[in-house]
Design a protein around this motif. Structure first.
Motif, PDB file in Angstrom:
ATOM      1  N   GLU A   8      42.782  40.609  54.128  1.00 38.80           N
ATOM      2  CA  GLU A   8      41.966  41.435  53.238  1.00 38.80           C
ATOM      3  C   GLU A   8      40.480  41.112  53.390  1.00 38.80           C
ATOM      4  O   GLU A   8      39.634  42.013  53.381  1.00 38.80           O
ATOM      5  CB  GLU A   8      42.410  41.243  51.793  1.00 38.80           C
ATOM      6  CG  GLU A   8      43.763  41.874  51.486  1.00 38.80           C
ATOM      7  CD  GLU A   8      44.314  41.464  50.126  1.00 38.80           C
ATOM      8  OE1 GLU A   8      45.221  42.161  49.639  1.00 38.80           O
ATOM      9  OE2 GLU A   8      43.860  40.437  49.579  1.00 38.80           O
ATOM     10  N   ALA A   9      40.172  39.823  53.508  1.00 43.09           N
ATOM     11  CA  ALA A   9      38.774  39.422  53.685  1.00 43.09           C
ATOM     12  C   ALA A   9      38.225  39.963  55.000  1.00 43.09           C
ATOM     13  O   ALA A   9      37.095  40.462  55.061  1.00 43.09           O
ATOM     14  CB  ALA A   9      38.660  37.902  53.642  1.00 43.09           C
ATOM     15  N   ALA A  10      39.025  39.881  56.062  1.00 41.86           N
ATOM     16  CA  ALA A  10      38.593  40.380  57.366  1.00 41.86           C
ATOM     17  C   ALA A  10      38.372  41.892  57.322  1.00 41.86           C
ATOM     18  O   ALA A  10      37.427  42.408  57.926  1.00 41.86           O
ATOM     19  CB  ALA A  10      39.630  40.022  58.434  1.00 41.86           C
ATOM     20  N   ALA A  11      39.238  42.597  56.606  1.00 38.41           N
ATOM     21  CA  ALA A  11      39.112  44.054  56.498  1.00 38.41           C
ATOM     22  C   ALA A  11      37.826  44.438  55.765  1.00 38.41           C
ATOM     23  O   ALA A  11      37.144  45.398  56.146  1.00 38.41           O
ATOM     24  CB  ALA A  11      40.328  44.632  55.775  1.00 38.41           C
ATOM     25  N   MET A  12      37.490  43.690  54.731  1.00 40.83           N
ATOM     26  CA  MET A  12      36.251  43.974  53.999  1.00 40.83           C
ATOM     27  C   MET A  12      35.030  43.744  54.891  1.00 40.83           C
ATOM     28  O   MET A  12      34.077  44.532  54.879  1.00 40.83           O
ATOM     29  CB  MET A  12      36.155  43.115  52.746  1.00 40.83           C
ATOM     30  CG  MET A  12      37.075  43.540  51.621  1.00 40.83           C
ATOM     31  SD  MET A  12      36.778  42.615  50.065  1.00 40.83           S
ATOM     32  CE  MET A  12      35.197  43.319  49.545  1.00 40.83           C
ATOM     33  N   SER A  46      52.713  28.787  58.428  1.00 38.12           N
ATOM     34  CA  SER A  46      51.588  29.472  59.047  1.00 38.12           C
ATOM     35  C   SER A  46      51.415  30.861  58.478  1.00 38.12           C
ATOM     36  O   SER A  46      50.319  31.301  58.142  1.00 38.12           O
ATOM     37  CB  SER A  46      51.794  29.558  60.559  1.00 38.12           C
ATOM     38  OG  SER A  46      50.739  30.288  61.160  1.00 38.12           O
ATOM     39  N   GLU A  47      52.531  31.572  58.328  1.00 35.17           N
ATOM     40  CA  GLU A  47      52.482  32.923  57.771  1.00 35.17           C
ATOM     41  C   GLU A  47      52.025  32.879  56.321  1.00 35.17           C
ATOM     42  O   GLU A  47      51.228  33.703  55.873  1.00 35.17           O
ATOM     43  CB  GLU A  47      53.861  33.571  57.874  1.00 35.17           C
ATOM     44  CG  GLU A  47      53.883  35.005  57.371  1.00 35.17           C
ATOM     45  CD  GLU A  47      55.255  35.638  57.518  1.00 35.17           C
ATOM     46  OE1 GLU A  47      55.454  36.735  56.982  1.00 35.17           O
ATOM     47  OE2 GLU A  47      56.119  35.024  58.183  1.00 35.17           O
ATOM     48  N   GLY A  48      52.502  31.889  55.577  1.00 36.67           N
ATOM     49  CA  GLY A  48      52.121  31.759  54.184  1.00 36.67           C
ATOM     50  C   GLY A  48      50.649  31.466  54.029  1.00 36.67           C
ATOM     51  O   GLY A  48      49.999  31.942  53.098  1.00 36.67           O
ATOM     52  N   ALA A  49      50.096  30.679  54.969  1.00 33.99           N
ATOM     53  CA  ALA A  49      48.682  30.356  54.903  1.00 33.99           C
ATOM     54  C   ALA A  49      47.840  31.611  55.061  1.00 33.99           C
ATOM     55  O   ALA A  49      46.826  31.790  54.398  1.00 33.99           O
ATOM     56  CB  ALA A  49      48.323  29.339  55.982  1.00 33.99           C
ATOM     57  N   GLU A  50      48.248  32.519  55.962  1.00 29.51           N
ATOM     58  CA  GLU A  50      47.516  33.754  56.176  1.00 29.51           C
ATOM     59  C   GLU A  50      47.537  34.624  54.927  1.00 29.51           C
ATOM     60  O   GLU A  50      46.584  35.327  54.631  1.00 29.51           O
ATOM     61  CB  GLU A  50      48.100  34.521  57.357  1.00 29.51           C
ATOM     62  CG  GLU A  50      47.735  33.940  58.709  1.00 29.51           C
ATOM     63  CD  GLU A  50      48.113  34.878  59.834  1.00 29.51           C
ATOM     64  OE1 GLU A  50      48.515  36.019  59.550  1.00 29.51           O
ATOM     65  OE2 GLU A  50      48.006  34.468  60.985  1.00 29.51           O
ATOM     66  N   TYR A 110      28.890  36.602  48.145  1.00 29.63           N
ATOM     67  CA  TYR A 110      30.219  37.215  48.293  1.00 29.63           C
ATOM     68  C   TYR A 110      30.582  37.336  49.773  1.00 29.63           C
ATOM     69  O   TYR A 110      31.702  37.009  50.171  1.00 29.63           O
ATOM     70  CB  TYR A 110      30.246  38.592  47.630  1.00 29.63           C
ATOM     71  CG  TYR A 110      31.644  39.142  47.479  1.00 29.63           C
ATOM     72  CD1 TYR A 110      32.391  38.882  46.334  1.00 29.63           C
ATOM     73  CD2 TYR A 110      32.242  39.907  48.481  1.00 29.63           C
ATOM     74  CE1 TYR A 110      33.692  39.360  46.190  1.00 29.63           C
ATOM     75  CE2 TYR A 110      33.535  40.390  48.354  1.00 29.63           C
ATOM     76  CZ  TYR A 110      34.249  40.116  47.204  1.00 29.63           C
ATOM     77  OH  TYR A 110      35.543  40.589  47.078  1.00 29.63           O
ATOM     78  N   THR A 111      29.632  37.772  50.576  1.00 25.86           N
ATOM     79  CA  THR A 111      29.878  37.906  52.018  1.00 25.86           C
ATOM     80  C   THR A 111      30.172  36.556  52.654  1.00 25.86           C
ATOM     81  O   THR A 111      31.049  36.443  53.521  1.00 25.86           O
ATOM     82  CB  THR A 111      28.669  38.560  52.707  1.00 25.86           C
ATOM     83  OG1 THR A 111      28.408  39.837  52.111  1.00 25.86           O
ATOM     84  CG2 THR A 111      28.937  38.762  54.201  1.00 25.86           C
ATOM     85  N   ALA A 112      29.457  35.518  52.223  1.00 31.49           N
ATOM     86  CA  ALA A 112      29.679  34.176  52.756  1.00 31.49           C
ATOM     87  C   ALA A 112      31.111  33.722  52.444  1.00 31.49           C
ATOM     88  O   ALA A 112      31.782  33.113  53.293  1.00 31.49           O
ATOM     89  CB  ALA A 112      28.679  33.187  52.178  1.00 31.49           C
ATOM     90  N   GLN A 113      31.586  34.020  51.246  1.00 30.37           N
ATOM     91  CA  GLN A 113      32.969  33.647  50.879  1.00 30.37           C
ATOM     92  C   GLN A 113      33.979  34.437  51.695  1.00 30.37           C
ATOM     93  O   GLN A 113      35.023  33.901  52.064  1.00 30.37           O
ATOM     94  CB  GLN A 113      33.174  33.874  49.383  1.00 30.37           C
ATOM     95  CG  GLN A 113      32.335  32.978  48.501  1.00 30.37           C
ATOM     96  CD  GLN A 113      33.146  32.246  47.440  1.00 30.37           C
ATOM     97  OE1 GLN A 113      34.369  32.170  47.500  1.00 30.37           O
ATOM     98  NE2 GLN A 113      32.456  31.697  46.470  1.00 30.37           N
ATOM     99  N   LEU A 114      33.693  35.693  51.975  1.00 30.92           N
ATOM    100  CA  LEU A 114      34.592  36.481  52.816  1.00 30.92           C
ATOM    101  C   LEU A 114      34.734  35.840  54.199  1.00 30.92           C
ATOM    102  O   LEU A 114      35.850  35.735  54.738  1.00 30.92           O
ATOM    103  CB  LEU A 114      34.055  37.909  52.987  1.00 30.92           C
ATOM    104  CG  LEU A 114      34.163  38.846  51.775  1.00 30.92           C
ATOM    105  CD1 LEU A 114      33.558  40.205  52.123  1.00 30.92           C
ATOM    106  CD2 LEU A 114      35.621  39.020  51.346  1.00 30.92           C
ATOM    107  N   HIS A 115      33.628  35.398  54.751  1.00 24.75           N
ATOM    108  CA  HIS A 115      33.670  34.741  56.073  1.00 24.75           C
ATOM    109  C   HIS A 115      34.477  33.447  56.003  1.00 24.75           C
ATOM    110  O   HIS A 115      35.227  33.130  56.939  1.00 24.75           O
ATOM    111  CB  HIS A 115      32.255  34.448  56.564  1.00 24.75           C
ATOM    112  CG  HIS A 115      31.561  35.630  57.162  1.00 24.75           C
ATOM    113  ND1 HIS A 115      31.917  36.177  58.377  1.00 24.75           N
ATOM    114  CD2 HIS A 115      30.533  36.399  56.694  1.00 24.75           C
ATOM    115  CE1 HIS A 115      31.134  37.207  58.657  1.00 24.75           C
ATOM    116  NE2 HIS A 115      30.304  37.370  57.654  1.00 24.75           N
ATOM    117  N   ALA A 116      34.333  32.697  54.911  1.00 22.89           N
ATOM    118  CA  ALA A 116      35.081  31.443  54.776  1.00 22.89           C
ATOM    119  C   ALA A 116      36.587  31.714  54.691  1.00 22.89           C
ATOM    120  O   ALA A 116      37.386  30.963  55.252  1.00 22.89           O
ATOM    121  CB  ALA A 116      34.609  30.707  53.516  1.00 22.89           C
ATOM    122  N   ILE A 117      36.975  32.781  54.016  1.00 25.73           N
ATOM    123  CA  ILE A 117      38.402  33.109  53.875  1.00 25.73           C
ATOM    124  C   ILE A 117      38.951  33.675  55.176  1.00 25.73           C
ATOM    125  O   ILE A 117      40.052  33.310  55.612  1.00 25.73           O
ATOM    126  CB  ILE A 117      38.601  34.121  52.720  1.00 25.73           C
ATOM    127  CG1 ILE A 117      38.195  33.510  51.394  1.00 25.73           C
ATOM    128  CG2 ILE A 117      40.061  34.591  52.668  1.00 25.73           C
ATOM    129  CD1 ILE A 117      38.101  34.509  50.253  1.00 25.73           C
TER     130      ILE A 117
END
Length: 309
Positions: A109-113, A92-96, A300-307
């Motif tokens: 990182e994606a959430a922070a952006m 689970s930690e590795g997935a994050e 780019y924003t759409a990919q951030l949401h997916a990640i």
């Protein structure tokens, strides 16, 4: 029983006694060996039923790895929940923290952006948040219609303008922050332009939105969009792409946190026609990542949401 019918017993010699003892010992060892074989064979059968078929890479793994996996299975059976829970938590930690995605970013990182105010997405379907507040600072040219940008964007533009001047290139900021009220006037005038040419109101509004975003749906309303020009070409139109200023911006703007917001070929994503004069401030680190991806801001924003999930 009569004495005469009792069997007679011959006394065994020492050699015979030793042979009999050895024989009994051999039988006992053989019996124990058989039991052990049965137990081990049964355990192996059960494990093989549960174990997945190894891949080609796993087949070539060192024997120590295979032994570790077997020991892990045995531990799971002997101590249910111990190793299994640890492995699950680690997975689970590795997935994050995984960077196995197109942007090479972790979930955090994606959430922070996405949480960065400089990365706010404002377009036809994403209205500027009602609670989005900011300070502005003036950096427009003498002929600018809207002379201010958000303070961070303004400081970055002035630094970029100075660097361009050092290279012999003049870049002006012609239109920056627009209030929602001002944007309303622009949109209504553009809509009237099309209705005056015979289009019905609904079509006129749709056509106007392809050039001027509706009020609250324009990046200019959040103070991060800058329409740029230069003495070579003062008009805000596609002719700007033929200037030295535009070529300099394409090479250096990302270093100061700006990206070309509506690039050529991305019209189906941005829903805005190609605008070589329209540059968007997102911050230096964000601009570098977006530029490296080769994606327009919407993608780019759409990919951030997916990640980020």
């Amino acid at each position: 029983m009569d004495q005469q019918h009792r069997p007679t017993h011959r006394r065994l010699t020492r050699a015979e006694v030793r042979r009999r003892r050895r024989s009994r010992a051999i039988r006992r060892v053989a019996g124990l060996t058989a039991v052990v074989c049965l137990v081990v064979g049964g355990a192996a059968f059960l494990l093989n039923r549960k174990a997945p078929v190894p891949s080609a890479s796993a087949a070539g793994a060192p024997a120590s790895s295979a032994a570790s996996e077997t020991n892990g299975l045995l531990t799971d059976r002997l101590f249910p929940g111990s190793a299994a829970e640890s492995t699950s938590a680690a997975a689970s930690e590795g997935a994050e923290e995984s960077r196995d995605n197109a942007l090479g970013l972790t979930k955090a990182e994606a959430a922070a952006m996405l949480a960065d105010p400089m990365m706010v997405l404002v377009n036809h379907t994403n209205k500027m948040p009602d609670n989005y507040t900011f300070d502005t600072k003036e950096c427009g040219s003498q002929t600018a219609v809207n002379k201010t940008l958000q303070t961070a964007a303004c400081d970055a533009f002035l630094e970029m303008q100075k660097a361009a001047a050092a290279d012999g290139v003049t870049v002006w900021m012609q239109s920056g922050y627009r209030s929602v009220k001002y944007q309303t006037g622009l949109y209504e005038r553009k809509t009237k332009y099309y209705t005056d040419r015979g289009y019905d109101t609904a079509t006129a509004k749709e056509m106007a939105a392809a050039v001027v975003n509706p009020p609250g749906y324009s990046e200019h309303n959040c103070g991060l969009a800058a329409d740029l020009n230069s003495p070579e070409h003062t008009g805000l139109d596609e002719g700007f792409e033929n200037t030295t200023a535009f070529r300099w911006l394409c090479e250096h703007a990302v270093e100061y946190g700006f990206i070309l917001r509506y690039p050529k070929g991305a019209e189906d994503k941005t829903e805005i026609t190609y605008e070589p004069w329209h540059w968007r401030y997102v911050g230096r680190e964000n601009a570098a990542k977006i530029s490296t991806s080769g994606l327009c801001f919407e993608d780019y924003t759409a990919q951030l949401h997916a990640i980020a999930g």
